[in-house]
Design an enzyme around this catalytic site. Structure first.
Site, PDB file in Angstrom:
ATOM      1  N   CYS A 104       0.971  -1.048   0.162  1.00  0.00           N
ATOM      2  CA  CYS A 104       0.008   0.102   0.047  1.00  0.00           C
ATOM      3  C   CYS A 104       0.878   1.335   0.108  1.00  0.00           C
ATOM      4  CB  CYS A 104      -1.128   0.022   1.271  1.00  0.00           C
ATOM      5  SG  CYS A 104      -1.841   1.493   1.324  1.00  0.00           S
TER       6      CYS A 104
ATOM      7  N   HIS B  82     -26.025  22.241   1.850  1.00  0.00           N
ATOM      8  CA  HIS B  82     -26.073  22.771   0.701  1.00  0.00           C
ATOM      9  C   HIS B  82     -25.147  24.026   0.423  1.00  0.00           C
ATOM     10  CE1 HIS B  82     -28.528  23.761  -2.859  1.00  0.00           C
ATOM     11  NE2 HIS B  82     -28.536  24.990  -2.451  1.00  0.00           N
TER      12      HIS B  82
ATOM     13  N   LYS C 123      -0.110   5.381  -6.038  1.00  0.00           N
ATOM     14  CA  LYS C 123      -1.286   5.440  -6.904  1.00  0.00           C
ATOM     15  C   LYS C 123      -1.951   6.680  -6.731  1.00  0.00           C
ATOM     16  CE  LYS C 123      -5.031   4.262  -5.770  1.00  0.00           C
ATOM     17  NZ  LYS C 123      -5.684   2.952  -5.670  1.00  0.00           N
TER      18      LYS C 123
ATOM     19  N   GLU D 168      -7.720   2.127 -12.616  1.00  0.00           N
ATOM     20  CA  GLU D 168      -7.119   3.498 -11.900  1.00  0.00           C
ATOM     21  C   GLU D 168      -6.106   3.771 -12.950  1.00  0.00           C
ATOM     22  OE1 GLU D 168      -8.221   2.413  -7.140  1.00  0.00           O
ATOM     23  OE2 GLU D 168      -6.184   1.756  -7.877  1.00  0.00           O
TER      24      GLU D 168
ATOM     25  N   CYS E  80      -1.660   1.747  -2.799  1.00  0.00           N
ATOM     26  CA  CYS E  80      -2.653   2.935  -2.784  1.00  0.00           C
ATOM     27  C   CYS E  80      -2.060   4.270  -2.501  1.00  0.00           C
ATOM     28  CB  CYS E  80      -3.476   2.732  -1.328  1.00  0.00           C
ATOM     29  SG  CYS E  80      -3.379   1.171  -0.540  1.00  0.00           S
TER      30      CYS E  80
ATOM     31  N   GLU F 206     -25.320  15.978  -0.717  1.00  0.00           N
ATOM     32  CA  GLU F 206     -26.736  16.120   0.156  1.00  0.00           C
ATOM     33  C   GLU F 206     -27.787  15.354  -0.734  1.00  0.00           C
ATOM     34  OE1 GLU F 206     -28.518  20.140  -0.342  1.00  0.00           O
ATOM     35  OE2 GLU F 206     -27.240  20.542  -2.232  1.00  0.00           O
TER      36      GLU F 206
ATOM     37  N   TYR G 157      -9.844  -2.992 -10.576  1.00  0.00           N
ATOM     38  CA  TYR G 157      -9.419  -1.929  -9.493  1.00  0.00           C
ATOM     39  C   TYR G 157      -8.237  -1.110 -10.493  1.00  0.00           C
ATOM     40  CZ  TYR G 157     -11.742  -2.970  -5.021  1.00  0.00           C
ATOM     41  OH  TYR G 157     -12.813  -2.838  -4.226  1.00  0.00           O
TER      42      TYR G 157
END
Ligand code: NDP
Length: 455
Positions: free
Chosen positions: A40, A431, A48, A178, A45, A436, A174
């Site tokens: 990772c 908002h 990346k 990516e 991760c 939302e 994945y």
């Protein structure tokens, strides 16, 4: 015994288990011979995400013109990006070893192998331990086709000396999507070759088709229903021949075709630790292997190969063994994100999975994000809720669009807590945000799963 607990592998799962066990007072040793922080931090991760961020800047600079900025993107300096990435990762490596040191664990920069069920060879030294954890992770696997040696895997992608002009990525998981975003965003002609009708098998169908549209809008050339047959060299170029007979000429071919457990070098047989058909270590709910004082967590068990899962498992194991707090880790409703451009994120069941169990109400919202009303970029955000028609519980939440991973982390808490659609509806929105929309979806798009109810 030399140690109460010896951990093989200094990745996410191993480091967490070693650190927490040492904090609980155990005598802990940990061996890692390559990368502190594991896949990772070093070749997964973290780097990346830096590359994804770099890829997004070009388009973002272009978007700024819609807001009155006079911006020229210029050219991208790939070696400069890799230098910056390497500096940060070296810092993270130091943090990992620093944390272990501070907790009192003994660090071995060496490879470990079983001699017997309580004895390890750690870089030539015999080490004994009451309990042993295997947290050796996995590695990318390519395809066994003629010319495969001319292709790279994700480990190599983080150290390319220069950005290729043309790339063909094989796979639709994945890593494939990516890196399609990374290469296309940094200006390469990018081809994605996969055998399914859509990328990301296993994800919600609406997300998959939305992603295929987004990839196309970003200039990625999609090749669904295709499988590679052969790679040949033509001077500096590579030719990828597909089983359909078509040929792609490119500068780089990238296998993103899955990963396999790192168990080959451990001599597991000496400790009677059983593995499955793909070499993964078989464990029970308490992470124990077929030899009860030997445990395994993370990708080496090939269950849900995500860093936070390995970390949670390592922590739970250390608490169970040395902290007087026995606990497991539920793999239900684990939120996950794919850092494609734009990203997507998901928690809970897909529409198809939920509909197989009974009737579900589906709520879908698709809109142009506020930013792009001024940039003019053709980009849509997609949000989707899957709601159990009988109990009103939200069984799945899915999003494709900017900030999807950040938004889904919060929704993961809601789903883990068992939130209903009524709970979503009575939550006041913030908002103006995209998020939302998840609390303002009132119009049901369709009902699914009626057939399962009939059966
Ligand atoms: P995935 O399992 O996600 O995808 C593998 C891809 O390769 C699929 O599209 C699969 O196709 C294809 N494939 C496999 N075998 C063949 C074959 N023989 N011929 C043609 N295509 C083939 O693996 P990745 O390598 O992308 O990633 C490994 C794992 O790492 C992920 O599953 C995930 O757990 C983790 N990961 C997580 C990330 C994140 O959290 N953001 C990022 C990167 C990795 P098919 O669908 O048809 O089987």
């Amino acid at each position: 015994m030399d140690f109460d607990f010896f951990v093989i592998g200094g990745g996410s799962g191993g480091v967490r288990a070693a650190r927490i066990a040492a904090t609980h007072g155990a005598r802990v040793g940990i061996a890692e011979d390559r990368f502190w922080g594991g896949t990772c931090v070093n070749i997964g991760c973290v780097p990346k995400k830096f590359l994804v961020m770099a890829a997004e800047y070009g388009a973002t600079a272009h978007d700024a013109r819609g807001f009155g900025w006079d911006v020229n993107t210029g050219t991208h300096d790939w070696p400069a990006l890799l230098r910056a990435k390497d500096t940060e990762i070296a810092r993270l490596n130091g943090i990992y070893t620093g944390l272990l040191d501070k907790a009192g664990a003994t660090i071995f920069n060496a490879r470990a192998r079983f001699i017997d069920a309580h004895t390890l060879d750690v870089g030539g030294q015999r080490i004994t331990a009451h309990k042993i954890l295997v947290a050796t992770g996995g590695h990318p696997t390519g395809l066994d086709i003629p010319g495969a040696e001319h292709a790279i895997i994700s480990d190599d992608a983080f150290f390319l000396p220069h950005m290729p002009k043309r790339v063909a990525i094989i796979g639709g998981g994945y890593i494939a999507v990516e890196f399609a975003g990374i290469f296309a965003g940094l200006g390469a002609e990018t081809h994605l070759v996969y055998r399914q009708p859509l990328p990301l098998r296993g994800f919600d169908e609406d997300l998959r088709s939305g992603l295929a549209e987004a990839l196309t809008a970003n200039g990625v050339h999609l090749h669904p229903h295709q499988e590679p047959a052969e790679i040949t060299l033509h001077g500096e170029a590579r030719r990828l021949t597909l089983k359909s007979g078509s040929v792609l000429e490119t500068d780089l071919i990238f296998f993103a075709t899955g990963r396999a457990a790192n168990t080959g070098d451990l001599n597991l047989a000496a400790a009677d630790v059983k593995t499955g058909t793909q070499g993964e270590i078989l464990v029970d709910e308490g992470f124990a292997t077929s030899t009860p004082h030997i445990y395994a967590v993370g990708d080496v068990t090939d269950r849900l190969n995500l860093t936070p899962v390995a970390t949670a498992q390592g922590h739970a194991l250390a608490d169970t063994l040395f902290g007087g707090n026995p606990r497991g880790v539920s793999l239900d409703s684990v939120p996950t994100a794919v850092f494609s451009i734009p990203p997507l994120a998901t928690v809970g069941l897909t529409e198809a999975e939920a509909a197989a169990q009974g009737p579900v109400k589906i709520f879908i919202s698709r809109f142009t994000p506020m930013r792009h009303t001024l940039t003019g970029r053709a980009r849509k955000t997609l949000m989707k809720l899957v709601v159990d028609a009988a109990t009103d519980r939200v069984l799945g939440a899915h999003m494709l669009g900017e900030d999807a991973p950040e938004i889904m982390q919060g929704l993961g808490i809601a789903l883990t807590a068992g939130a209903t659609k009524t709970d979503f509806d009575r939550t006041i929105g913030i908002h103006p945000t995209a998020a939302e929309e998840f609390v303002t979806m009132r119009t049901q798009t369709r009902v699914a799963g009626l057939r399962a109810a009939g059966e």
